[in-house]
Design a protein around this motif. Structure first.
Motif, PDB file in Angstrom:
ATOM      1  N   LEU A 552       0.829  -1.213   0.000  1.00  0.00           N
ATOM      2  CA  LEU A 552       0.000   0.000   0.000  1.00  0.00           C
ATOM      3  C   LEU A 552       0.862   1.261   0.000  1.00  0.00           C
ATOM      4  CD1 LEU A 552      -2.833  -1.058   2.464  1.00  0.00           C
ATOM      5  CD2 LEU A 552      -2.979  -0.867  -0.002  1.00  0.00           C
ATOM      6  N   ASP A 553       1.993   1.211   0.731  1.00  0.00           N
ATOM      7  CA  ASP A 553       2.904   2.367   0.735  1.00  0.00           C
ATOM      8  C   ASP A 553       3.425   2.649  -0.671  1.00  0.00           C
ATOM      9  OD1 ASP A 553       2.565   2.812   3.369  1.00  0.00           O
ATOM     10  OD2 ASP A 553       4.396   1.794   4.039  1.00  0.00           O
ATOM     11  N   ILE A 554       3.852   1.555  -1.352  1.00  0.00           N
ATOM     12  CA  ILE A 554       4.374   1.722  -2.721  1.00  0.00           C
ATOM     13  C   ILE A 554       3.280   2.301  -3.614  1.00  0.00           C
ATOM     14  CG2 ILE A 554       5.126   0.468  -4.783  1.00  0.00           C
ATOM     15  CD1 ILE A 554       6.701  -1.398  -3.051  1.00  0.00           C
ATOM     16  N   CYS A 555       2.057   1.727  -3.505  1.00  0.00           N
ATOM     17  CA  CYS A 555       0.946   2.175  -4.365  1.00  0.00           C
ATOM     18  C   CYS A 555       0.687   3.669  -4.186  1.00  0.00           C
ATOM     19  CB  CYS A 555      -0.336   1.407  -4.055  1.00  0.00           C
ATOM     20  SG  CYS A 555      -0.301  -0.266  -4.701  1.00  0.00           S
ATOM     21  N   THR A 556       0.556   4.113  -2.935  1.00  0.00           N
ATOM     22  CA  THR A 556       0.179   5.515  -2.712  1.00  0.00           C
ATOM     23  C   THR A 556       1.318   6.464  -3.088  1.00  0.00           C
ATOM     24  OG1 THR A 556       0.748   5.175  -0.393  1.00  0.00           O
ATOM     25  CG2 THR A 556      -1.584   5.117  -0.953  1.00  0.00           C
ATOM     26  N   SER A 557       2.568   6.092  -2.742  1.00  0.00           N
ATOM     27  CA  SER A 557       3.679   7.009  -3.061  1.00  0.00           C
ATOM     28  C   SER A 557       3.878   7.080  -4.579  1.00  0.00           C
ATOM     29  CB  SER A 557       4.961   6.569  -2.365  1.00  0.00           C
ATOM     30  OG  SER A 557       5.348   5.304  -2.861  1.00  0.00           O
ATOM     31  N   ARG A 558       3.740   5.914  -5.248  1.00  0.00           N
ATOM     32  CA  ARG A 558       3.884   5.913  -6.709  1.00  0.00           C
ATOM     33  C   ARG A 558       2.781   6.728  -7.364  1.00  0.00           C
ATOM     34  NH1 ARG A 558       6.408   0.996  -9.267  1.00  0.00           N
ATOM     35  NH2 ARG A 558       8.269   0.862  -7.992  1.00  0.00           N
ATOM     36  N   TYR A 559       1.574   6.555  -6.825  1.00  0.00           N
ATOM     37  CA  TYR A 559       0.429   7.269  -7.402  1.00  0.00           C
ATOM     38  C   TYR A 559       0.682   8.777  -7.349  1.00  0.00           C
ATOM     39  CZ  TYR A 559      -4.369   8.736  -8.286  1.00  0.00           C
ATOM     40  OH  TYR A 559      -5.494   9.321  -8.826  1.00  0.00           O
ATOM     41  N   ASP A 560       1.206   9.235  -6.204  1.00  0.00           N
ATOM     42  CA  ASP A 560       1.474  10.671  -6.065  1.00  0.00           C
ATOM     43  C   ASP A 560       2.557  11.141  -7.037  1.00  0.00           C
ATOM     44  OD1 ASP A 560      -0.406  11.083  -4.151  1.00  0.00           O
ATOM     45  OD2 ASP A 560       0.947  10.759  -2.452  1.00  0.00           O
ATOM     46  N   SER A 561       3.542  10.271  -7.299  1.00  0.00           N
ATOM     47  CA  SER A 561       4.646  10.689  -8.175  1.00  0.00           C
ATOM     48  C   SER A 561       4.209  10.758  -9.639  1.00  0.00           C
ATOM     49  CB  SER A 561       5.814   9.715  -8.042  1.00  0.00           C
ATOM     50  OG  SER A 561       5.468   8.489  -8.669  1.00  0.00           O
ATOM     51  N   LYS A 562       3.045  10.198  -9.951  1.00  0.00           N
ATOM     52  CA  LYS A 562       2.596  10.171 -11.341  1.00  0.00           C
ATOM     53  C   LYS A 562       1.675  11.337 -11.693  1.00  0.00           C
ATOM     54  CE  LYS A 562       3.196   5.229 -11.845  1.00  0.00           C
ATOM     55  NZ  LYS A 562       4.089   5.136 -12.990  1.00  0.00           N
ATOM     56  N   ARG A 563       1.476  12.257 -10.751  1.00  0.00           N
ATOM     57  CA  ARG A 563       0.638  13.418 -11.060  1.00  0.00           C
ATOM     58  C   ARG A 563       1.331  14.296 -12.097  1.00  0.00           C
ATOM     59  NH1 ARG A 563      -3.394  13.626  -7.501  1.00  0.00           N
ATOM     60  NH2 ARG A 563      -3.067  12.646  -5.490  1.00  0.00           N
ATOM     61  N   ILE A 564       0.535  14.969 -12.886  1.00  0.00           N
ATOM     62  CA  ILE A 564       1.114  15.825 -13.930  1.00  0.00           C
ATOM     63  C   ILE A 564       1.560  17.142 -13.294  1.00  0.00           C
ATOM     64  CG2 ILE A 564      -1.066  16.923 -14.643  1.00  0.00           C
ATOM     65  CD1 ILE A 564       0.126  16.239 -17.568  1.00  0.00           C
ATOM     66  N   GLU A 565       2.651  17.701 -13.794  1.00  0.00           N
ATOM     67  CA  GLU A 565       3.206  18.928 -13.199  1.00  0.00           C
ATOM     68  C   GLU A 565       2.513  20.157 -13.765  1.00  0.00           C
ATOM     69  OE1 GLU A 565       7.505  19.218 -13.263  1.00  0.00           O
ATOM     70  OE2 GLU A 565       7.622  17.048 -13.437  1.00  0.00           O
ATOM     71  N   ALA A 566       2.410  21.181 -12.938  1.00  0.00           N
ATOM     72  CA  ALA A 566       1.848  22.447 -13.409  1.00  0.00           C
ATOM     73  C   ALA A 566       2.779  23.060 -14.434  1.00  0.00           C
ATOM     74  CB  ALA A 566       1.661  23.395 -12.238  1.00  0.00           C
ATOM     75  N   GLY A 567       2.196  23.754 -15.408  1.00  0.00           N
ATOM     76  CA  GLY A 567       3.013  24.375 -16.445  1.00  0.00           C
ATOM     77  C   GLY A 567       3.174  23.505 -17.678  1.00  0.00           C
ATOM     78  N   MET A 568       2.856  22.224 -17.538  1.00  0.00           N
ATOM     79  CA  MET A 568       3.015  21.281 -18.666  1.00  0.00           C
ATOM     80  C   MET A 568       2.199  21.764 -19.871  1.00  0.00           C
ATOM     81  SD  MET A 568       4.151  18.114 -19.299  1.00  0.00           S
ATOM     82  CE  MET A 568       3.802  16.662 -20.237  1.00  0.00           C
ATOM     83  N   ALA A 569       2.848  21.841 -21.030  1.00  0.00           N
ATOM     84  CA  ALA A 569       2.158  22.310 -22.250  1.00  0.00           C
ATOM     85  C   ALA A 569       1.367  21.142 -22.833  1.00  0.00           C
ATOM     86  CB  ALA A 569       3.167  22.815 -23.255  1.00  0.00           C
ATOM     87  N   ILE A 570       0.307  20.797 -22.115  1.00  0.00           N
ATOM     88  CA  ILE A 570      -0.399  19.549 -22.416  1.00  0.00           C
ATOM     89  C   ILE A 570      -1.142  19.620 -23.752  1.00  0.00           C
ATOM     90  CG2 ILE A 570      -2.624  20.030 -21.264  1.00  0.00           C
ATOM     91  CD1 ILE A 570      -0.435  16.872 -20.989  1.00  0.00           C
ATOM     92  N   GLY A 571      -1.470  20.845 -24.200  1.00  0.00           N
ATOM     93  CA  GLY A 571      -2.149  20.992 -25.479  1.00  0.00           C
ATOM     94  C   GLY A 571      -1.272  20.565 -26.635  1.00  0.00           C
ATOM     95  N   ALA A 572      -0.042  21.083 -26.638  1.00  0.00           N
ATOM     96  CA  ALA A 572       0.890  20.752 -27.718  1.00  0.00           C
ATOM     97  C   ALA A 572       1.187  19.254 -27.731  1.00  0.00           C
ATOM     98  CB  ALA A 572       2.179  21.545 -27.556  1.00  0.00           C
ATOM     99  N   VAL A 573       1.357  18.686 -26.528  1.00  0.00           N
ATOM    100  CA  VAL A 573       1.649  17.251 -26.425  1.00  0.00           C
ATOM    101  C   VAL A 573       0.464  16.436 -26.958  1.00  0.00           C
ATOM    102  CG1 VAL A 573       2.033  15.368 -24.791  1.00  0.00           C
ATOM    103  CG2 VAL A 573       3.245  17.514 -24.503  1.00  0.00           C
ATOM    104  N   GLY A 574      -0.749  16.857 -26.592  1.00  0.00           N
ATOM    105  CA  GLY A 574      -1.950  16.149 -27.050  1.00  0.00           C
ATOM    106  C   GLY A 574      -2.101  16.218 -28.561  1.00  0.00           C
ATOM    107  N   ALA A 575      -1.839  17.409 -29.121  1.00  0.00           N
ATOM    108  CA  ALA A 575      -1.963  17.584 -30.576  1.00  0.00           C
ATOM    109  C   ALA A 575      -0.948  16.702 -31.296  1.00  0.00           C
ATOM    110  CB  ALA A 575      -1.748  19.043 -30.939  1.00  0.00           C
ATOM    111  N   GLN A 576       0.269  16.651 -30.763  1.00  0.00           N
ATOM    112  CA  GLN A 576       1.304  15.782 -31.344  1.00  0.00           C
ATOM    113  C   GLN A 576       0.872  14.320 -31.280  1.00  0.00           C
ATOM    114  OE1 GLN A 576       4.139  16.085 -32.785  1.00  0.00           O
ATOM    115  NE2 GLN A 576       4.896  18.127 -32.404  1.00  0.00           N
ATOM    116  N   SER A 577       0.323  13.949 -30.123  1.00  0.00           N
ATOM    117  CA  SER A 577      -0.018  12.540 -29.900  1.00  0.00           C
ATOM    118  C   SER A 577      -1.135  12.065 -30.816  1.00  0.00           C
ATOM    119  CB  SER A 577      -0.438  12.323 -28.445  1.00  0.00           C
ATOM    120  OG  SER A 577       0.593  12.728 -27.597  1.00  0.00           O
TER     121      SER A 577
END
Length: 917
Positions: A552-577
């Motif tokens: 459970l410790d691994i699950c919760t800590s990993r889950y938190d580390s996978k959040r997206i960072e603020a500032g990410m240019a997610i539009g450009a990445v999505g359009a590319q994808s």
């Protein structure tokens, strides 16, 4: 330049050097490719290049979280050959291979040999255990399982082809390594697991070790391909001839039954279409069966076979084409068309439907093609070339439009996705705020729980602790989740909580089943040796409190580390994808949606329709789910209600009857046919339909329609002008067959489709509301692929859902996986203003306020002229405007604003008020 390290060095001989693993992201092949080196000019630019563009930080693609930098070609071939079951090395050879991995300076602990007497021998599999964990000081414990290409489904670890790869605590226990384990495009492969469980450095050093080992090993071992590799043996030739003869006989039978008129029709097809579909199916099967024969008959040392099995290059079809049979050539998704009257080439009889006359190539590339076969093969090849040329321009423009529409979308510190002017497009990115580049598993979930569970069980042994009961497990899990929600910002998403609870539920079920299978009830344990039995059950399926806590410790800590960072240019990445896979799609593919005759537009044209927000699409299809889906008779009744039926189809005859007294038209209905089709049509309903027909309505001012009996009607013309009587009767008689007597006018046709055990209705045409309202149709589950119609019928939320599912379906049909979060973002951008805006010059104009951004897209002069005429101002917030003006943009690393604290000093100003400097 060593791409894996960040230092550019001038090397002897060739200045730029390139690790083969890195070819994929650069799209580099060695046929004369050139590269430009850009040197950052400031410390800030250098840091950004290092952190954002360094290869180590881009091992995964944000398109779907798959690993992009991984082993290819020779590396896969040598790994496959090294890890064969029968590969053994003595101490000298094994030590030499271990030294190949590095520069001879690394400390390596030799594992215990597999065979001790009469001579110490190590296996090739042990070489990979050393490769992952060279010495005891290295704290890398890999635990995962992968199914390779040659895996046979008999039993997992005992796979006869050695296709079940199992790493436990960095030891390779079983499996011959190939593309699934070491290659790109797999989220559960060796490098992906290293990256997720440890860090980028662990993955890249392992890749470097493998690259060095493979290159040196294959150089000594030798691996080449020659004409003898594609020479078929006697048995192979015999089998191939038998397969082709079987296929030809089946085609002859089909053609014979077509000519006799007793061919069993496929749903929604006429005889000719059914024949084509059946023959195409038979001929395509020939190529597959000959490929299977090749894979079985060729010697295991055959080079093309080895490459195909380990996934380094080629497929069974390629091998089959070289050795056995090139197969059916297609033009426009069908067999070769007629170039002459009623035949494809003058060498064949007219109207011939046999395989050879329609482009089937029975020869292999080894035996050589006949003149006609060669001609058909070039037809297929030409289509491919034209397709590629047209597609490049199409997808390029599509990608540009996507980028321009999405470029300024980024994630802010409050987790929202906003445009540059602050308009909210999503309140939480992708509904869970996760980073697509860090997702695991096929469906893009944050964590691969099965693998983490395996890892915890392997790295954290049970020892003497007893395993927990299911109720204790769920109590601990719920407590942990509640604490995690309170502690971290935002906690976990509901979907993740549900998946974790469901996962633990299945594990507990397995444990209870094992317990009962081993009869581990209390009484039995008391009488037997309790320790042994409890340990057996606990070790297999149970979980101790310590293991659960770690998990459970691994699950919760990993889950938190996978959040997206603020500032990410997610539009450009999505359009590319979304834009990038478009370049790999075939342009005009028609897919049979379970029904041979029903074509659905797919590929680039379909993606274009979706993002253009097209009002009229080329193949509108409504999928109607039936309330009574198990009965074909009720499906036929609903089909009768939906499908457009004209009077001409149900009338036996329409005669002009002239007597001395009067002239009339008598219509006789074919009641037997009407009953057979389950249509509720009578003479009375036909009368109503005729009176509603627009053309007849205007002519029918004085007409009277008499119903003579159930099946007969008489139409009397007006008495106004006897001279025009004959003309009027014939006009009326020509118009009557087109009168719609049943069904929805906008529906072309409906086809009953069987999916598994359930029947549904595929309706070709529009008017979703009418289809949903048809008795017998389950309106709540009815879907349409026409986004604008969905919006008008069910509203904007439904249209958003429709955009997501349609892009997903199109991509999946071409075997491409894209993280659903990108499609959600695109759908939200197209619908967040309350109407469906296409990504075209008109749609983007409604989405964006900035004049400079619109001017940089299309119609530059018009936008600038109108803006200056109307005195509009531009706040210079978006990406395009900032680039035009040469200002740092407020996205990515530019989202931060650094403030400098100034010490406030008081200075007396000649007795006046103090001034703060």
């Amino acid at each position: 330049m060593s791409i894996m390290s960040h230092r550019a060095r001038v090397m002897p001989w060739r200045t730029l050097r390139f690790n083969e693993s890195v070819c994929n992201p650069y799209n580099a092949d060695f046929d004369g490719d050139e590269m430009n080196l850009h040197v950052p000019q400031t410390q800030e630019a250098r840091t950004e290049a290092l952190m954002l563009m360094g290869v180590e930080n881009n091992l995964c693609t944000p398109k779907n979280g798959e690993i992009l930098v991984a082993s290819t070609q020779d590396f896969l071939t040598s790994s496959f050959l090294i890890t064969r079951k029968d590969t053994f090395y003595d101490r000298a050879a094994f030590s030499l291979l271990c030294s190949y991995m590095g520069d001879g300076m690394d400390h390596i602990d030799l594992p215990t040999p597999t065979i001790i007497k009469p001579i110490e021998l190590w296996t090739g599999k042990q070489l990979f255990s050393v490769l992952v964990r060279p010495n005891a000081q290295m704290r890398v414990f890999l635990n995962f399982t992968v199914l390779e290409k040659n895996y046979s489904k008999s039993s997992e670890t005992m796979c006869p082809n050695d296709g079940f790869v199992y790493f436990r605590n960095s030891e390779l226990l079983s499996g011959q390594l190939g593309k699934a384990t070491l290659g790109n495009g797999n989220k559960d492969g060796l490098f992906s697991v290293l990256l997720r469980d440890y860090n980028t450095h662990a993955a890249t050093t392992c890749m470097n070790r493998l690259a060095k080992l493979s290159a040196r090993w294959i150089g000594n071992h030798g691996f080449s391909i020659g004409i003898d590799d594609v020479q078929p043996g006697y048995l192979l030739n015999k089998q191939k001839k038998a397969r082709i003869d079987e296929g030809y006989d089946a085609c002859d039978e089909l053609i014979q039954s077509f000519n006799n008129g007793n061919l069993k029709l496929q749903p929604g097809c006429d005889a000719a279409q059914t024949l084509e579909a059946e023959i195409t199916g038979v001929l395509n099967k020939i190529r597959e069966t000959t490929a299977k024969v090749c894979m079985e008959e060729l010697h295991w040392r055959n080079s093309p076979l080895i490459m195909s099995q380990c996934g380094s290059k080629g497929s069974p079809i390629n091998i089959s084409q070289m050795i056995a049979c090139v197969g059916q050539q297609s033009v426009g998704g069908r067999r070769a068309p007629n170039g002459f009257i009623d035949r494809s080439l003058p060498h064949f009889p007219r109207k011939s439907k046999m395989p050879a006359a329609k482009g089937f190539v029975a020869n292999s590339f080894y035996t050589g093609l006949t003149a006609t076969e060669f001609f058909f093969h070039t037809m297929g090849g030409r289509e491919g070339l034209v397709d590629t040329a047209v597609k490049t321009a199409d997808t390029g423009y599509m990608s540009r439009r996507l980028i321009k529409a999405l470029e300024d979308l980024s994630i802010h510190y409050d987790d929202t996705v906003r445009s540059a002017s602050g308009g909210v497009v999503q309140f939480l990115y992708g509904d869970d705020g996760m980073d697509p580049a860090k997702m695991e598993g096929k469906s893009g979930v944050p964590l691969n729980l099965e693998r983490l569970y395996l890892k915890v069980k392997a790295t954290c042994p049970a020892r003497a602790q007893g395993s927990l009961s299911p109720s204790e497990v769920f109590k601990i899990v719920e407590e942990k989740l509640a604490r995690h929600d309170a502690a971290s910002a935002g906690g976990c998403s509901d979907a993740f909580k549900k998946s974790l609870l469901d996962f633990m539920c299945t594990k507990m079920k397995d444990f209870c089943r094992t317990k009962s299978a081993l009869q581990l009830d209390e009484e039995y344990i008391e009488n037997a040796n309790p320790n042994i039995l409890v340990k057996v059950a606990a070790n297999i399926f149970g979980i101790t409190s310590q293991q659960l806590q770690v998990f459970l410790d691994i699950c919760t800590s990993r889950y938190d580390s996978k959040r997206i960072e603020a500032g990410m240019a997610i539009g450009a990445v999505g359009a590319q994808s979304i834009g990038e896979p478009g370049t790999q799609m075939t342009l005009k593919t028609f897919h049979f949606a379970g029904v041979a005759s029903m074509n659905v537009t797919l590929g680039v044209p379909r993606i274009k329709e979706i993002i253009n927000g097209a009002k009229k699409i080329s193949t509108p299809i409504i999928t109607a789910i039936l309330e009574c889906h198990s009965d074909v008779k009720s499906a036929r009744i609903v089909k009768g209600c939906v499908e457009k039926t004209t009077l001409g189809e149900v009338a036996k005859s329409m005669k002009i009857v002239m007597t001395s007294r009067q002239a009339s038209i008598v219509i006789t209905l074919d009641m037997e046919g009407i009953h057979a089709l389950h249509l509720k049509i009578s003479a009375y309903s036909v009368k109503q339909s005729i009176l509603q027909h627009s053309k007849i309505k205007s002519m029918m001012k004085h007409h009277s329609i008499e119903v003579l009996d159930d099946r007969k009607l008489r139409i009397l013309p007006s008495d106004s002008d006897k001279r025009k009587l004959q003309f009027e009767l014939h006009t009326l008689r020509a118009t009557l067959p087109n009168v719609i007597v049943k069904g929805i006018p906008t529906v072309e046709r409906a086809v009953i489709n069987k999916e598994g055990e359930k029947y549904n209705l595929l309706v070709e045409g529009t008017d979703m509301r009418a289809v949903m309202g048809t008795p017998g149709v389950d309106g709540c589950q009815t879907k349409s692929n026409n986004i604008i119609e969905v919006k008008e019928t069910l509203g904007i939320e439904a249209a958003r859902k429709c955009i997501i599912s349609e892009i997903q379906y199109t991509m999946a049909s071409h075997g491409m996986s894209i993280d659903i979060r990108h499609m959600m973002l695109l759908a939200d951008l197209m619908t967040y203003k309350g109407e469906v805006l296409g990504i075209t010059r008109f749609g983007i104009q409604k989405m964006k306020e900035s004049v400079l951004m619109l001017a940089s897209f299309e119609k530059t002069a018009d936008h600038l002229f109108n803006a200056s005429f109307n005195g509009r101002d531009d706040k210079i917030e978006g990406v395009s405007e900032c680039i035009i003006m040469g200002i740092p943009m407020q996205i990515g690393t530019g989202i931060l604003k650094v403030k400098q604290s100034v010490k406030q000093e008081l200075k007396l100003n000649y007795g006046l008020d103090p001034i703060i400097s």
